[in-house]
Motif scaffolding. Structure first.
Motif, PDB file in Angstrom:
ATOM      1  N   VAL A 134      -3.305  -2.414 -15.005  1.00 39.65           N
ATOM      2  CA  VAL A 134      -2.757  -1.281 -14.246  1.00 39.65           C
ATOM      3  C   VAL A 134      -1.535  -1.764 -13.481  1.00 39.65           C
ATOM      4  CG1 VAL A 134      -3.157   0.302 -12.305  1.00 39.65           C
ATOM      5  CG2 VAL A 134      -4.960  -0.066 -14.004  1.00 39.65           C
ATOM      6  N   THR A 135      -0.485  -0.951 -13.457  1.00 39.27           N
ATOM      7  CA  THR A 135       0.663  -1.239 -12.588  1.00 39.27           C
ATOM      8  C   THR A 135       0.814  -0.126 -11.562  1.00 39.27           C
ATOM      9  OG1 THR A 135       2.169  -0.215 -14.208  1.00 39.27           O
ATOM     10  CG2 THR A 135       1.977  -2.628 -14.222  1.00 39.27           C
ATOM     11  N   ILE A 136       1.222  -0.525 -10.380  1.00 43.75           N
ATOM     12  CA  ILE A 136       1.607   0.415  -9.329  1.00 43.75           C
ATOM     13  C   ILE A 136       3.040   0.056  -8.974  1.00 43.75           C
ATOM     14  CG2 ILE A 136       1.092   1.352  -7.053  1.00 43.75           C
ATOM     15  CD1 ILE A 136      -1.758   0.100  -7.414  1.00 43.75           C
ATOM     16  N   SER A 137       3.984   0.844  -9.476  1.00 42.85           N
ATOM     17  CA  SER A 137       5.399   0.501  -9.318  1.00 42.85           C
ATOM     18  C   SER A 137       6.062   1.383  -8.265  1.00 42.85           C
ATOM     19  CB  SER A 137       6.140   0.616 -10.652  1.00 42.85           C
ATOM     20  OG  SER A 137       5.950   1.884 -11.242  1.00 42.85           O
ATOM     21  N   ARG A 138       6.930   0.737  -7.480  1.00 44.89           N
ATOM     22  CA  ARG A 138       7.693   1.387  -6.422  1.00 44.89           C
ATOM     23  C   ARG A 138       9.143   0.941  -6.560  1.00 44.89           C
ATOM     24  NH1 ARG A 138       3.611  -1.635  -5.037  1.00 44.89           N
ATOM     25  NH2 ARG A 138       1.625  -0.684  -4.450  1.00 44.89           N
ATOM     26  N   PRO A 139      10.058   1.516  -5.828  1.00 47.25           N
ATOM     27  CA  PRO A 139      11.474   1.150  -5.998  1.00 47.25           C
ATOM     28  C   PRO A 139      11.745  -0.335  -5.789  1.00 47.25           C
ATOM     29  CG  PRO A 139      11.301   3.199  -4.765  1.00 47.25           C
ATOM     30  CD  PRO A 139       9.902   2.676  -4.906  1.00 47.25           C
ATOM     31  N   THR A 140      11.010  -0.989  -4.889  1.00 49.28           N
ATOM     32  CA  THR A 140      11.337  -2.387  -4.577  1.00 49.28           C
ATOM     33  C   THR A 140      10.211  -3.371  -4.860  1.00 49.28           C
ATOM     34  OG1 THR A 140      10.649  -2.054  -2.274  1.00 49.28           O
ATOM     35  CG2 THR A 140      12.997  -1.711  -2.802  1.00 49.28           C
ATOM     36  N   SER A 141       9.065  -2.903  -5.383  1.00 50.41           N
ATOM     37  CA  SER A 141       7.977  -3.829  -5.695  1.00 50.41           C
ATOM     38  C   SER A 141       7.059  -3.218  -6.732  1.00 50.41           C
ATOM     39  CB  SER A 141       7.177  -4.184  -4.437  1.00 50.41           C
ATOM     40  OG  SER A 141       6.377  -3.093  -4.027  1.00 50.41           O
ATOM     41  N   THR A 142       6.365  -4.083  -7.455  1.00 48.04           N
ATOM     42  CA  THR A 142       5.381  -3.638  -8.446  1.00 48.04           C
ATOM     43  C   THR A 142       4.130  -4.497  -8.312  1.00 48.04           C
ATOM     44  OG1 THR A 142       7.078  -2.922 -10.009  1.00 48.04           O
ATOM     45  CG2 THR A 142       4.873  -3.341 -10.900  1.00 48.04           C
ATOM     46  N   SER A 143       2.985  -3.856  -8.197  1.00 49.81           N
ATOM     47  CA  SER A 143       1.701  -4.547  -8.166  1.00 49.81           C
ATOM     48  C   SER A 143       1.065  -4.436  -9.545  1.00 49.81           C
ATOM     49  CB  SER A 143       0.770  -3.932  -7.125  1.00 49.81           C
ATOM     50  OG  SER A 143       1.350  -3.983  -5.836  1.00 49.81           O
ATOM     51  N   LEU A 144       0.546  -5.549 -10.031  1.00 55.12           N
ATOM     52  CA  LEU A 144      -0.155  -5.577 -11.315  1.00 55.12           C
ATOM     53  C   LEU A 144      -1.612  -5.919 -11.065  1.00 55.12           C
ATOM     54  CD1 LEU A 144      -0.014  -5.530 -14.449  1.00 55.12           C
ATOM     55  CD2 LEU A 144       0.414  -7.985 -14.359  1.00 55.12           C
ATOM     56  N   LEU A 145      -2.506  -5.162 -11.679  1.00 55.36           N
ATOM     57  CA  LEU A 145      -3.947  -5.406 -11.554  1.00 55.36           C
ATOM     58  C   LEU A 145      -4.545  -5.531 -12.943  1.00 55.36           C
ATOM     59  CD1 LEU A 145      -3.124  -2.927  -9.311  1.00 55.36           C
ATOM     60  CD2 LEU A 145      -5.330  -3.699  -8.448  1.00 55.36           C
ATOM     61  N   LEU A 146      -5.501  -6.424 -13.071  1.00 54.24           N
ATOM     62  CA  LEU A 146      -6.224  -6.640 -14.318  1.00 54.24           C
ATOM     63  C   LEU A 146      -7.707  -6.724 -14.015  1.00 54.24           C
ATOM     64  CD1 LEU A 146      -6.645  -7.635 -17.321  1.00 54.24           C
ATOM     65  CD2 LEU A 146      -6.273  -9.948 -16.431  1.00 54.24           C
ATOM     66  N   ALA A 147      -8.504  -6.058 -14.826  1.00 51.81           N
ATOM     67  CA  ALA A 147      -9.960  -6.211 -14.756  1.00 51.81           C
ATOM     68  C   ALA A 147     -10.469  -6.589 -16.133  1.00 51.81           C
ATOM     69  CB  ALA A 147     -10.619  -4.924 -14.271  1.00 51.81           C
ATOM     70  N   ARG A 189       0.805  -1.223   0.000  1.00 52.14           N
ATOM     71  CA  ARG A 189       0.000   0.000   0.000  1.00 52.14           C
ATOM     72  C   ARG A 189       0.834   1.267   0.000  1.00 52.14           C
ATOM     73  NH1 ARG A 189      -4.748  -1.710   4.328  1.00 52.14           N
ATOM     74  NH2 ARG A 189      -5.285  -3.701   3.353  1.00 52.14           N
ATOM     75  N   ARG A 190       2.112   1.152  -0.197  1.00 51.90           N
ATOM     76  CA  ARG A 190       2.929   2.359  -0.266  1.00 51.90           C
ATOM     77  C   ARG A 190       2.614   3.137  -1.535  1.00 51.90           C
ATOM     78  NH1 ARG A 190       8.772   0.178  -0.209  1.00 51.90           N
ATOM     79  NH2 ARG A 190       7.722  -1.471  -1.392  1.00 51.90           N
ATOM     80  N   PRO A 191       2.773   4.471  -1.503  1.00 50.70           N
ATOM     81  CA  PRO A 191       2.544   5.265  -2.715  1.00 50.70           C
ATOM     82  C   PRO A 191       3.410   4.749  -3.865  1.00 50.70           C
ATOM     83  CG  PRO A 191       2.805   6.691  -0.812  1.00 50.70           C
ATOM     84  CD  PRO A 191       3.169   5.308  -0.351  1.00 50.70           C
ATOM     85  N   GLY A 192       2.918   4.892  -5.079  1.00 47.99           N
ATOM     86  CA  GLY A 192       3.673   4.412  -6.224  1.00 47.99           C
ATOM     87  C   GLY A 192       3.237   5.071  -7.506  1.00 47.99           C
ATOM     88  N   ARG A 193       3.957   4.753  -8.564  1.00 46.96           N
ATOM     89  CA  ARG A 193       3.648   5.286  -9.890  1.00 46.96           C
ATOM     90  C   ARG A 193       2.564   4.424 -10.522  1.00 46.96           C
ATOM     91  NH1 ARG A 193       7.199   5.600 -15.447  1.00 46.96           N
ATOM     92  NH2 ARG A 193       6.759   7.794 -15.889  1.00 46.96           N
ATOM     93  N   LEU A 194       1.442   5.036 -10.839  1.00 48.61           N
ATOM     94  CA  LEU A 194       0.314   4.300 -11.382  1.00 48.61           C
ATOM     95  C   LEU A 194       0.268   4.493 -12.891  1.00 48.61           C
ATOM     96  CD1 LEU A 194      -3.144   3.957  -9.737  1.00 48.61           C
ATOM     97  CD2 LEU A 194      -2.949   4.174 -12.202  1.00 48.61           C
ATOM     98  N   ALA A 197      -5.268  -9.123  -8.723  1.00 45.84           N
ATOM     99  CA  ALA A 197      -4.184  -8.235  -8.304  1.00 45.84           C
ATOM    100  C   ALA A 197      -3.076  -9.080  -7.695  1.00 45.84           C
ATOM    101  CB  ALA A 197      -4.693  -7.209  -7.282  1.00 45.84           C
ATOM    102  N   PHE A 198      -1.828  -8.809  -8.073  1.00 43.87           N
ATOM    103  CA  PHE A 198      -0.702  -9.585  -7.561  1.00 43.87           C
ATOM    104  C   PHE A 198       0.581  -8.811  -7.807  1.00 43.87           C
ATOM    105  CE2 PHE A 198      -1.758 -10.760 -11.844  1.00 43.87           C
ATOM    106  CZ  PHE A 198      -0.560 -10.845 -12.524  1.00 43.87           C
ATOM    107  N   ASP A 199       1.658  -9.243  -7.179  1.00 39.52           N
ATOM    108  CA  ASP A 199       2.955  -8.589  -7.325  1.00 39.52           C
ATOM    109  C   ASP A 199       3.790  -9.269  -8.399  1.00 39.52           C
ATOM    110  OD1 ASP A 199       2.336  -6.796  -5.372  1.00 39.52           O
ATOM    111  OD2 ASP A 199       3.802  -7.509  -3.909  1.00 39.52           O
ATOM    112  N   LEU A 200       4.605  -8.463  -9.068  1.00 36.55           N
ATOM    113  CA  LEU A 200       5.595  -8.974 -10.011  1.00 36.55           C
ATOM    114  C   LEU A 200       6.934  -9.125  -9.304  1.00 36.55           C
ATOM    115  CD1 LEU A 200       4.728  -6.780 -13.127  1.00 36.55           C
ATOM    116  CD2 LEU A 200       4.169  -9.200 -12.776  1.00 36.55           C
TER     117      LEU A 200
END
Length: 453
Positions: free
Chosen positions: A144-157, A11-16, A58-61
């Motif tokens: 949709v991706t939410i990318s941060r320095p050490t993790s990236t979340s990928l979401l698909l609808a 849930r950390r802020p990230g680039r969407l 939704a899951f992490d890469l």
């Protein structure tokens, strides 16, 4: 869609960023004579009501984010599943299909924000998914991706017209396999997948000459007669005002150890986990509403071979599930087992075709689904991947739905129902009783205090 639905997603802020597929050359679309499946057609007929109907994952890469590898993975996934490269359009009462070949799609990326706060994710994503996953637009899905320095979340609808829940469950493993293969310059290790379009056409051909004396139609006729000319309601009564947003949530019925004990308890008395779950639902209705006959409508998959088990599409048929709630558990399990066996055959006849032959336009009101997710590729890794599955909101005043699932870490019940105080109380009491019956069968005394989201 509350943030709790994302579970322990970072849930950390990230680039969407939004990832959309498109077709650079419109001439790539070709007329396709394969007809929509019955369930697709039914969905498209009601698509004008504006209500969202999407499923999501939704899951992490793994590792540091690689945009080029993800582009290749998304395009590989679209090329792999023909239903994602096909569109359906309405022309009056007629529905037409056009399709493109593998390799005809491109990918465009749009940065929504470089530091989106996690509290803003749910509302922003829900608005995006509602707008871009409609049955009569193409593509009916968005990443949709939410990318941060050490993790990236990928979401698909995906709109329901191109995907069922099992298809969504396949996504984390397939995308991560395609993504990792792209990073390492290797061929992805994925089994061949069947085309849902071929399945839909074969379904049409199979039931063309069906008549109302078919056993499946008789099964539906029995359920309707037993419920006063309607399909069954939820066992407990509550008010159902039009237009209220439905409440949705999840309750864990059993943890991993409890699920194993429950399965052993069911098998010792002639059942298994699936029949045991329906037995518990029936016993809850008997305890709380004095119901001596369990009535519901249930979905069953229509994936008939291994290639279909790796395919994206809406491989689902509906069937009555109705059996007597006897005085002993072995009798109930036996009745549930026979009825589920019958129901799987009935589900091979599309619901809308069955209603057509019965000369009615009834709709399901109380639906119960059971799915064992432990057989899905990659499911043992879902906790490490922070995998979550999402669903659009609903404001339907008639529907009360339960999705009971077995996971690596236990058995849960997801639900949605009209969002009223009486409906909330009814569902909470019902699920608590289902859990109590499950613990009793597994010989876990007393059941732990269970929370409902």
């Amino acid at each position: 869609m509350d943030i709790k639905e994302f579970g322990d997603l970072d849930r950390r802020p990230g680039r969407l960023m939004v990832w959309r597929v498109n077709v650079p050359d419109p001439i790539s679309w070709r007329p396709d004579p394969r007809r929509p499946s019955y369930v697709q057609e039914e969905h498209l007929r009601s698509a004008d009501d504006g209500r969202p109907g999407w499923l999501g994952a939704a899951f992490d890469l793994p590792g540091e984010f690689n945009a080029a590898a993800l582009s290749k993975a998304i395009l590989g996934w679209v090329n792999r599943h023909e239903v994602l490269r096909s569109r359906l359009t309405k022309d009056g009462s007629a529905i037409h299909r056009t399709t493109i070949d593998p390799g005809a799609v491109a990918l465009e990326k749009t940065v929504v924000g470089d530091r989106i706060d996690a509290d803003d994710f749910p509302q922003l994503l829900e608005k995006l998914f509602d707008a871009e996953t409609t049955a009569l637009r193409w593509p009916a899905y968005v990443f949709v991706t939410i990318s941060r320095p050490t993790s990236t979340s990928l979401l698909l609808a995906c709109d329901h017209s191109v995907s069922d829940a099992y298809s969504m469950a396949l996504v984390p493993y397939e995308i991560r396999e395609l993504y990792t293969a792209a990073i390492h310059g290797m061929a992805p290790q994925l089994a061949a997948a069947h085309s849902y379009l071929d399945h839909a056409e074969a379904e049409r051909e199979r039931v063309t000459s069906l008549t109302d004396d078919h056993p499946a139609i008789g099964h539906w006729r029995e359920l309707i007669a037993a419920n006063g000319g309607q399909l069954p309601d939820f066992p407990l009564t509550f008010d159902v005002p039009e237009g209220s947003v439905q409440r949705s949530g999840q309750m864990w019925l059993l943890d991993a150890a409890g699920a194993s004990e429950f399965d052993r308890g069911c098998r010792a008395q002639g059942g298994n986990t699936a029949t045991g779950i329906f037995a518990c639902l029936a016993l809850a209705g008997k305890t709380l509403a004095n119901q001596r006959q369990f009535h519901a409508v249930a979905p069953f998959h229509t994936r008939y071979d291994l290639r279909s088990m790796r395919s994206v599409g809406w491989y689902v048929g509906m069937s009555p599930v109705s059996f007597r709630v006897a005085d002993t558990l072995p009798e109930i399990l036996h009745a549930a087992r026979l009825e589920l066996k019958r129901a799987k055959k009935t589900a091979q006849v599309p619901f809308s075709k069955a209603m057509e032959l019965l000369g009615t336009t009834l709709r399901d009101r109380f639906m119960v689904s059971y799915m064992d997710n432990r057989t899905v590729p990659g499911s043992d890794c879902w906790p490490d991947w922070r995998t979550r599955f999402l669903i659009s909101r609903s404001s339907d005043a008639c529907e009360t739905y339960l999705w009971v699932s077995r996971w690596q870490d236990g058995i849960s019940a997801n639900f949605r129902h009209p969002g009223t105080a009486t409906a909330r109380s009814a569902m909470d009491h019902y699920l608590a009783e289902v859990a109590a019956q499950a613990h009793l069968i597994g010989r876990a005394h007393p059941p732990p205090q269970l929370s409902i989201d």
